[in-house]
Every structure is written in structure tokens, then in C-alpha cells.
Design a protein around this motif. Structure first.
Motif, PDB file in Angstrom:
ATOM      1  N   VAL A  16       0.963  -1.214   0.019  1.00 51.41           N
ATOM      2  CA  VAL A  16       0.012  -0.039  -0.009  1.00 51.41           C
ATOM      3  C   VAL A  16       1.109   1.191  -0.013  1.00 51.41           C
ATOM      4  O   VAL A  16       1.875   1.443   0.840  1.00 51.41           O
ATOM      5  N   ILE A  17       0.580   2.107  -0.998  1.00 50.12           N
ATOM      6  CA  ILE A  17       1.638   3.341  -1.163  1.00 50.12           C
ATOM      7  C   ILE A  17       0.759   4.421  -0.498  1.00 50.12           C
ATOM      8  O   ILE A  17      -0.184   4.935  -0.980  1.00 50.12           O
ATOM      9  N   GLY A  18       1.202   4.954   0.679  1.00 45.16           N
ATOM     10  CA  GLY A  18       0.624   6.091   1.243  1.00 45.16           C
ATOM     11  C   GLY A  18      -0.080   5.691   2.675  1.00 45.16           C
ATOM     12  O   GLY A  18      -0.945   4.741   2.604  1.00 45.16           O
ATOM     13  N   ALA A  19       0.258   6.209   3.597  1.00 40.09           N
ATOM     14  CA  ALA A  19      -0.497   6.023   4.910  1.00 40.09           C
ATOM     15  C   ALA A  19      -1.243   7.065   5.384  1.00 40.09           C
ATOM     16  O   ALA A  19      -1.502   7.699   6.573  1.00 40.09           O
ATOM     17  N   GLY A  20      -1.989   7.832   4.468  1.00 38.88           N
ATOM     18  CA  GLY A  20      -2.936   8.700   4.597  1.00 38.88           C
ATOM     19  C   GLY A  20      -4.336   7.890   5.021  1.00 38.88           C
ATOM     20  O   GLY A  20      -4.245   6.726   5.143  1.00 38.88           O
ATOM     21  N   VAL A  21      -5.406   8.667   5.095  1.00 41.22           N
ATOM     22  CA  VAL A  21      -6.966   8.115   5.213  1.00 41.22           C
ATOM     23  C   VAL A  21      -7.117   7.146   4.343  1.00 41.22           C
ATOM     24  O   VAL A  21      -7.723   5.837   4.833  1.00 41.22           O
ATOM     25  N   SER A  22      -6.962   6.997   3.008  1.00 40.14           N
ATOM     26  CA  SER A  22      -7.128   6.230   2.081  1.00 40.14           C
ATOM     27  C   SER A  22      -6.388   5.077   2.217  1.00 40.14           C
ATOM     28  O   SER A  22      -6.917   3.829   2.069  1.00 40.14           O
ATOM     29  N   GLY A  23      -5.137   5.028   2.231  1.00 37.54           N
ATOM     30  CA  GLY A  23      -4.247   3.930   2.522  1.00 37.54           C
ATOM     31  C   GLY A  23      -4.555   3.174   3.872  1.00 37.54           C
ATOM     32  O   GLY A  23      -4.507   1.979   3.950  1.00 37.54           O
ATOM     33  N   LYS A  38      -3.880 -14.675   4.995  1.00 35.85           N
ATOM     34  CA  LYS A  38      -3.698 -14.600   3.523  1.00 35.85           C
ATOM     35  C   LYS A  38      -2.813 -13.840   3.055  1.00 35.85           C
ATOM     36  O   LYS A  38      -2.553 -13.922   1.561  1.00 35.85           O
ATOM     37  N   PHE A  39      -2.374 -12.769   3.627  1.00 40.77           N
ATOM     38  CA  PHE A  39      -1.903 -11.605   3.021  1.00 40.77           C
ATOM     39  C   PHE A  39      -0.651 -11.108   3.917  1.00 40.77           C
ATOM     40  O   PHE A  39      -0.513 -11.232   4.927  1.00 40.77           O
ATOM     41  N   GLU A  40       0.615 -10.835   3.261  1.00 43.15           N
ATOM     42  CA  GLU A  40       1.468 -10.194   4.017  1.00 43.15           C
ATOM     43  C   GLU A  40       1.641  -8.573   3.520  1.00 43.15           C
ATOM     44  O   GLU A  40       1.648  -8.299   2.229  1.00 43.15           O
ATOM     45  N   LEU A  41       1.329  -7.851   4.430  1.00 43.12           N
ATOM     46  CA  LEU A  41       1.109  -6.450   4.009  1.00 43.12           C
ATOM     47  C   LEU A  41       2.300  -5.520   4.480  1.00 43.12           C
ATOM     48  O   LEU A  41       2.923  -5.478   5.484  1.00 43.12           O
ATOM     49  N   VAL A  42       2.581  -4.640   3.420  1.00 43.91           N
ATOM     50  CA  VAL A  42       3.680  -3.512   3.903  1.00 43.91           C
ATOM     51  C   VAL A  42       2.891  -2.174   3.266  1.00 43.91           C
ATOM     52  O   VAL A  42       2.395  -2.055   2.286  1.00 43.91           O
ATOM     53  N   ILE A  43       3.125  -1.130   4.204  1.00 44.54           N
ATOM     54  CA  ILE A  43       2.656   0.171   3.834  1.00 44.54           C
ATOM     55  C   ILE A  43       3.758   1.097   3.744  1.00 44.54           C
ATOM     56  O   ILE A  43       4.623   1.427   4.531  1.00 44.54           O
TER      57      ILE A  43
END
Length: 205
Positions: A16-23, A38-43
């Protein structure tokens, strides 16, 4: 007979690109109990905190910490929101980081599709070094209010007074006792006009 229910699904990598409200909203979905395994998440977040454009900073122009253009368009007396943004962003920060830790001060340079994967190139601003990671899913949440859209109009180059975009507006004090023209009748134009008229000689919207 094969039990297909016992076959483990591969973990899919998500950027996920961006840690604003949408991100944060998008990323939060991948941390829910029924899907988190099921997912490996990186922001990736280019600033040093969550909140995106809703994080107030008095800085304009270039961010002295990152060397990048200031992302936030928030001004000190923002009044057209129905809640206290500082409290809200603080709450988002505390709640969300308990689920996943964004990679702060890491700016995404490029995203390219190669062999059914997304190649994401990232620059770590803390050490001034770049690296590349591979993902199955990429969600771009870098906002659309961070780059000023300045119209071109005849005579702009002849005007000797201050010209600025609302993206760089922070406080009304620089406009004290001045005649001010605001171009644009959207929420920001109306809100800033109301803020400036407290100190300006005259405001035209």
C-alpha cells in the motif's frame, strides 16, 4: 480422493503506497481476522507519520526532513471538518499501528509489472538508499491534493503582489490589512476566505 480444503493457499504480498486516510482504510481490510493470514502487508509512507494531507505542518514548499515537497494542504484554522483532526489523526495512529507498522520515510520511486508480479522500487530517505521488492498486489493511495493545480491566466506575470496556491496557505496573518482575491469557490476557497477576512482589509472570492 484429494481434500482440496486442506491445500494451503499461498500468502499474497500486498504493498500500500501512502499511509493517509485512504491508505489506512485499504490496509485495515487486509488485517481483518478472516483474511490476515492470507496476506503479507507492507505500507510505504514518505513522511514520518500517518495521516497524509490531514497532518498539519506549518512548513510549506520543501519538507526539511525529507527533501520532498510538503504533502499536507491542511491549514491551522481548518473549519469545514466535523471533527477535531489532530485528535482524530492521533487516534488513527494508535489504533492502526497496533495492527501493522508502516514503513516511514520510504518513498516509492516506481512500480512496474514484470512476469505476473509488481516490482516496487523504494528509496529509504533515512539512509539515502534504494531497494526493490516484489508484490502480488499494489494499491496506490498517495492522494490527489498534494500537487497544486495552478491555472494559467493573462497578466499573472505582471502582478507584483503575493501569489500562492491554497496548498501553501497556513495562517491568515500575512494578509493583514491587504486586499485579497481568492480564485475558486470550492470548500477550500470559501473556508480560507472566511479565515482571511478576519484580518484583511477586503476579501473578494
Amino acid at each position: 480422493m484429494m481434500d482440496f480444503g486442506s491445500v494451503c493457499e499461498p500468502v499474497r504480498r500486498v504493498a500500500v503506497i501512502g499511509a493517509g486516510v485512504s491508505g489506512l482504510c485499504c490496509a485495515r481490510r487486509f488485517t481483518e481476522p478472516h483474511v490476515r493470514d492470507k496476506f503479507e502487508l507492507v505500507i510505504y509512507e514518505q513522511t514520518d507519520r500517518v495521516g497524509g494531507t490531514w497532518v498539519y505542518t506549518p512548513q510549506v514548499g520543501i519538507d526539511e526532513n525529507t527533501g520532498l515537497p510538503v504533502h499536507s494542504s491542511m491549514y491551522e484554522n481548518l473549519s469545514n471538518m466535523a471533527y477535531d483532526l489532530k485528535t482524530r489523526c492521533s487516534q488513527i495512529d494508535q489504533d492502526f499501528i497496533s495492527f501493522v507498522s508502516p514503513q516511514f520515510q520510504q518513498v516509492v520511486i516506481s512500480v512496474a509489472r514484470r512476469h505476473d508480479k509488481w516490482k516496487v522500487r523504494v528509496k529509504d530517505l533515512r539512509i539515502d538508499a534504494s531497494f526493490e521488492e516484489e508484490y502480488d498486489i499494489v494499491i496506490v493511495c498517495n492522494g490527489h491534493n498534494s500537487v497544486p493545480n495552478i491555472p494559467s491566466y493573462e497578466g499573472a506575470d505582471l502582478f507584483r503582489g503575493l501569489q500562492m496556491h491554497s496548498h501553501d496557505y497556513r495562517v491568515p496573518d500575512p494578509f493583514r490589512d491587504q486586499n485579497v482575491l481568492l480564485v475558486g469557490f470550492g470548500p477550500s476557497g470559501v473556508d480560507i476566505a472566511m479565515d482571511i477576512e478576519k484580518v484583511a482589509k477586503n476579501v473578494s472570492l
